[in-house]
Write a protein that holds these residues in place. Structure first.
Motif, short mmCIF file in Angstrom:
data_model
loop_
_atom_site.label_atom_id
_atom_site.label_comp_id
_atom_site.label_asym_id
_atom_site.label_seq_id
_atom_site.Cartn_x
_atom_site.Cartn_y
_atom_site.Cartn_z
N LYS A 158 -7.92 4.10 9.84
CA LYS A 158 -8.21 2.95 8.98
C LYS A 158 -9.05 3.37 7.78
CE LYS A 158 -7.78 -0.72 12.39
NZ LYS A 158 -8.46 -1.84 13.10
N ARG A 160 -8.92 6.06 6.10
CA ARG A 160 -8.10 6.72 5.08
C ARG A 160 -7.35 5.72 4.21
NH1 ARG A 160 -5.57 12.01 8.07
NH2 ARG A 160 -4.20 11.95 6.25
N ARG A 161 -7.26 4.47 4.62
CA ARG A 161 -6.63 3.45 3.79
C ARG A 161 -7.48 3.12 2.57
NH1 ARG A 161 -5.32 -1.16 8.13
NH2 ARG A 161 -5.38 -2.42 6.21
N VAL A 162 -8.81 3.33 2.66
CA VAL A 162 -9.70 2.91 1.56
C VAL A 162 -10.68 3.99 1.15
CG1 VAL A 162 -9.53 0.46 2.12
CG2 VAL A 162 -11.29 1.85 3.23
N SER A 165 -9.21 5.87 -2.37
CA SER A 165 -8.57 5.16 -3.49
C SER A 165 -9.53 4.40 -4.37
CB SER A 165 -7.54 4.17 -2.93
OG SER A 165 -8.18 3.14 -2.21
N GLU A 173 -9.86 -8.26 4.90
CA GLU A 173 -9.43 -6.88 5.16
C GLU A 173 -10.57 -6.06 5.74
OE1 GLU A 173 -7.05 -3.11 3.11
OE2 GLU A 173 -7.59 -4.84 1.87
N LEU A 177 -10.31 -3.83 9.01
CA LEU A 177 -10.68 -2.41 9.01
C LEU A 177 -11.80 -2.10 10.00
CD1 LEU A 177 -10.66 -1.78 5.16
CD2 LEU A 177 -9.08 -0.76 6.81
#
Length: 260
Positions: A158, A160-162, A165, A173, A177
């Motif tokens: 999870k 690595r989703r944010v 970026s 969200e 997360l």
């Protein structure tokens, strides 16, 4: 005694630790980091404190690093940068290892180091209008010293989703997360936090402290080697061209070269 934070303990032993630089969106200065370390020590030693509520004054929970602190790092040498990064790491470790339950009342936006602050809470509840984001890579930096706590809270997949970026995300969200346990309307935040606080007042304080330590011992190992690794990684980024360009662009109110 404190200038950037406040501590207020009620008759039940519930201490509210408030980041108190509302005009700066509670951005973390060197002074705030030192005061938070001292506050954590005091709270650990105060047998009358049963629960700690961590929150921020004003519209934001914590906007991350103070602009003056960032400018000073840009002009410092590697040794100084490493020393300052270690103070931030020590503050996070002090709150993460606090022998009291820490309930986050995240009443507003949390960026960068503010996400790290939410991650060291045992439970974090947020107002449903807030935004969060790990915004370091927009400046050519990385979420290094906060990284162990963020990943321990979210898990690698999870995170690595944010994590890379720098995109902003909302409260819903953040719950998905795992950064927030729940999100509620701002006018219900105090009630939701109280619901998390109340059960601890029926528990044996020593047992709570021992159970929290056991949970940490069984979870990801956040030891000196991990902390040293994150500090070296952050200093390496500060030394690079991207950080110099990203921070210069930020202060000059222009786009960095990687944004065309």
């Amino acid at each position: 005694m404190f200038e950037t934070i406040t501590l207020n303990t009620d008759a039940r032993g519930v201490c509210t630790l408030t980041l108190n630089r509302p005009d700066k969106h509670n951005a973390m200065s060197g002074q705030m980091l030192q005061e938070l370390i001292l506050a954590a020590r005091r709270l650990n030693e105060d047998g009358t404190v049963r629960v700690v509520v961590l929150t921020g004054a004003g519209k934001s929970f914590c906007a991350g690093g103070d602009l003056g602190w960032m400018r000073a790092q840009m002009e410092a040498d590697a040794e100084t940068r490493g020393r300052e990064a270690r103070v931030l790491a020590e503050m996070l470790m002090a709150l993460n290892t606090l022998a009291k339950p820490v309930i986050g009342a995240v009443q507003g936006n949390a960026f960068g180091g503010g996400v790290g602050m939410a991650s060291v809470c045992d439970v974090a509840i947020g107002a449903d209008h807030l935004k969060m984001g790990l915004t370091e890579t927009k400046l050519g930096l990385i979420p290094a010293t906060i990284g162990p706590y963020v990943i321990a809270r979210m898990g690698e997949a999870k995170a690595r989703r944010v994590f890379m970026s720098a995109r902003l995300f909302g409260a819903a969200e953040a719950v998905e997360l795992g950064l927030l346990a729940k999100a509620v309307p701002a006018d219900q935040l105090a009630e939701a936090v109280e619901a998390e606080v109340a059960p601890y007042l029926n528990c044996a304080p020593g047992a709570v402290a021992a159970a929290k330590k056991l949970a940490r011992d069984l979870g990801p190992q956040l030891d000196d080697a991990v902390i040293d690794h994150t500090i070296k990684a952050l200093v390496a980024r500060w030394e690079g061209d991207e950080a110099q360009e990203g921070i210069s662009a930020f202060f000059e109110k222009r786009k960095p070269v990687w944004q065309g």
